[in-house]
Design a protein around this motif. Structure first.
Motif, PDB file in Angstrom:
ATOM      1  N   MET A   1       0.710  -1.262  -0.007  1.00  0.00           N
ATOM      2  CA  MET A   1      -0.338  -0.203  -0.313  1.00  0.00           C
ATOM      3  C   MET A   1       1.073   1.695   0.169  1.00  0.00           C
ATOM      4  O   MET A   1       2.533   1.134   0.801  1.00  0.00           O
ATOM      5  N   SER A   2       0.981   2.431  -0.734  1.00  0.00           N
ATOM      6  CA  SER A   2      -0.776   2.397  -1.143  1.00  0.00           C
ATOM      7  C   SER A   2      -0.180   2.965  -2.478  1.00  0.00           C
ATOM      8  O   SER A   2      -1.350   2.701  -3.254  1.00  0.00           O
ATOM      9  N   GLN A   3       0.816   2.439  -3.053  1.00  0.00           N
ATOM     10  CA  GLN A   3       0.743   2.901  -5.016  1.00  0.00           C
ATOM     11  C   GLN A   3       0.723   1.276  -5.775  1.00  0.00           C
ATOM     12  O   GLN A   3       0.224   1.489  -6.395  1.00  0.00           O
ATOM     13  N   GLN A   4       1.243   0.451  -5.087  1.00  0.00           N
ATOM     14  CA  GLN A   4       1.077  -0.764  -5.057  1.00  0.00           C
ATOM     15  C   GLN A   4      -0.046  -1.883  -5.803  1.00  0.00           C
ATOM     16  O   GLN A   4      -0.529  -2.100  -6.686  1.00  0.00           O
ATOM     17  N   LEU A   5      -1.186  -2.332  -4.763  1.00  0.00           N
ATOM     18  CA  LEU A   5      -1.685  -2.702  -4.545  1.00  0.00           C
ATOM     19  C   LEU A   5      -3.199  -1.887  -5.446  1.00  0.00           C
ATOM     20  O   LEU A   5      -4.104  -2.309  -6.699  1.00  0.00           O
ATOM     21  N   PRO A   6      -3.524  -0.581  -5.973  1.00  0.00           N
ATOM     22  CA  PRO A   6      -4.241   0.323  -6.211  1.00  0.00           C
ATOM     23  C   PRO A   6      -3.680  -0.328  -7.994  1.00  0.00           C
ATOM     24  O   PRO A   6      -4.813  -0.571  -8.265  1.00  0.00           O
ATOM     25  N   ALA A   7      -2.916  -0.586  -7.865  1.00  0.00           N
ATOM     26  CA  ALA A   7      -2.547  -0.384  -9.400  1.00  0.00           C
ATOM     27  C   ALA A   7      -2.693  -1.991 -10.213  1.00  0.00           C
ATOM     28  O   ALA A   7      -3.380  -2.352 -10.606  1.00  0.00           O
ATOM     29  N   LEU A   8      -2.151  -2.803  -8.642  1.00  0.00           N
ATOM     30  CA  LEU A   8      -2.571  -3.681  -9.260  1.00  0.00           C
ATOM     31  C   LEU A   8      -3.945  -4.111  -9.790  1.00  0.00           C
ATOM     32  O   LEU A   8      -4.797  -5.482 -10.484  1.00  0.00           O
ATOM     33  N   LEU A   9      -4.935  -3.135  -9.000  1.00  0.00           N
ATOM     34  CA  LEU A   9      -6.427  -4.136  -9.500  1.00  0.00           C
ATOM     35  C   LEU A   9      -6.967  -3.481 -10.332  1.00  0.00           C
ATOM     36  O   LEU A   9      -8.644  -4.208 -10.707  1.00  0.00           O
ATOM     37  N   GLN A  10      -6.018  -2.661 -10.948  1.00  0.00           N
ATOM     38  CA  GLN A  10      -6.903  -2.161 -12.304  1.00  0.00           C
ATOM     39  C   GLN A  10      -6.367  -2.992 -13.083  1.00  0.00           C
ATOM     40  O   GLN A  10      -6.679  -3.265 -14.800  1.00  0.00           O
ATOM     41  N   MET A  11      -5.428  -4.002 -13.315  1.00  0.00           N
ATOM     42  CA  MET A  11      -4.873  -4.988 -14.638  1.00  0.00           C
ATOM     43  C   MET A  11      -5.494  -6.606 -14.008  1.00  0.00           C
ATOM     44  O   MET A  11      -5.018  -7.214 -15.054  1.00  0.00           O
ATOM     45  N   ILE A  12      -5.750  -6.541 -12.755  1.00  0.00           N
ATOM     46  CA  ILE A  12      -5.853  -8.681 -12.507  1.00  0.00           C
ATOM     47  C   ILE A  12      -7.904  -8.358 -12.401  1.00  0.00           C
ATOM     48  O   ILE A  12      -8.013  -7.664 -11.797  1.00  0.00           O
ATOM     49  N   ASN A  13      -7.231  -9.553 -12.623  1.00  0.00           N
ATOM     50  CA  ASN A  13      -9.206 -10.018 -11.874  1.00  0.00           C
ATOM     51  C   ASN A  13      -8.514 -10.604 -10.308  1.00  0.00           C
ATOM     52  O   ASN A  13      -7.678 -10.863  -9.943  1.00  0.00           O
ATOM     53  N   PRO A  14      -9.523 -10.114  -9.201  1.00  0.00           N
ATOM     54  CA  PRO A  14      -9.286  -9.660  -8.128  1.00  0.00           C
ATOM     55  C   PRO A  14      -9.331 -10.809  -7.300  1.00  0.00           C
ATOM     56  O   PRO A  14      -8.482 -11.772  -6.449  1.00  0.00           O
ATOM     57  N   ASP A  15      -9.709 -12.200  -7.971  1.00  0.00           N
ATOM     58  CA  ASP A  15      -9.560 -13.565  -7.506  1.00  0.00           C
ATOM     59  C   ASP A  15      -8.102 -14.164  -7.792  1.00  0.00           C
ATOM     60  O   ASP A  15      -8.139 -15.711  -7.874  1.00  0.00           O
ATOM     61  N   HIS A  16      -7.612 -13.616  -8.277  1.00  0.00           N
ATOM     62  CA  HIS A  16      -5.901 -13.442  -8.853  1.00  0.00           C
ATOM     63  C   HIS A  16      -5.772 -12.835  -7.038  1.00  0.00           C
ATOM     64  O   HIS A  16      -4.147 -13.507  -7.872  1.00  0.00           O
ATOM     65  N   LEU A  17      -6.049 -12.666  -6.548  1.00  0.00           N
ATOM     66  CA  LEU A  17      -5.319 -12.098  -5.218  1.00  0.00           C
ATOM     67  C   LEU A  17      -5.024 -12.326  -4.545  1.00  0.00           C
ATOM     68  O   LEU A  17      -5.975 -13.346  -3.697  1.00  0.00           O
ATOM     69  N   LEU A  18      -4.244 -12.695  -4.045  1.00  0.00           N
ATOM     70  CA  LEU A  18      -4.025 -13.547  -2.903  1.00  0.00           C
ATOM     71  C   LEU A  18      -2.572 -12.918  -1.006  1.00  0.00           C
ATOM     72  O   LEU A  18      -2.337 -12.211  -1.256  1.00  0.00           O
TER      73      LEU A  18
END
Length: 131
Positions: free
Chosen positions: A64-81
């Motif tokens: 947080m606070s930059q990586q996670l928001p950027a990642l969530l714009q690119m991936i399916n939330p079902d692929h977050l672990l």
């Protein structure tokens, strides 16, 4: 891995990219521009969006606070672990980082449940009775 065509050559492997992809989510939009630097690159060596959409990402470390928001714009939330980086990260730091993820308003409660439990159960085909 993109340059060596790992994702396109082995499409059935489910990779887990550590630390929310590190700097990758923040610079991913620059990858296609590499064609201008090296015209010999093929399309599958530049398709970062496609490659990232099929991979899994853990949230170990300070995402947080930059990586996670950027990642969530690119991936399916079902692929977050969720991953803690234990034992390499000291326990007090692990607890602090986990607390930040648990209490952030950046993630909905259903997404937190997916990240902390459901996505891993599905990915690894775990039975709830085994947990």
């Amino acid at each position: 891995m993109l340059d060596k065509r790992i994702f396109s050559r082995f499409p059935n492997i489910k990779f887990i990219i550590p630390h929310a992809g590190a700097v990758l989510p923040i610079v991913a939009n620059r990858i296609p521009l590499a064609k201008g630097l090296n015209p010999e690159l093929s399309a599958d060596q530049l398709e970062i969006q496609k490659a990232m959409s099929t991979q899994y990402f853990d949230v170990a470390g300070m995402v947080m606070s930059q990586q996670l928001p950027a990642l969530l714009q690119m991936i399916n939330p079902d692929h977050l672990l969720y991953a803690s980086d234990t034992p390499y990260t000291p326990t007090p730091v692990v607890l602090d980082l986990a607390n930040k993820l648990e209490t952030t308003d950046m993630l909905s409660e259903p997404l937190k449940e997916k990240m902390f439990r459901q996505n891993a159960v599905r990915l690894f085909d775990l039975k709830l009775s085994e947990l």
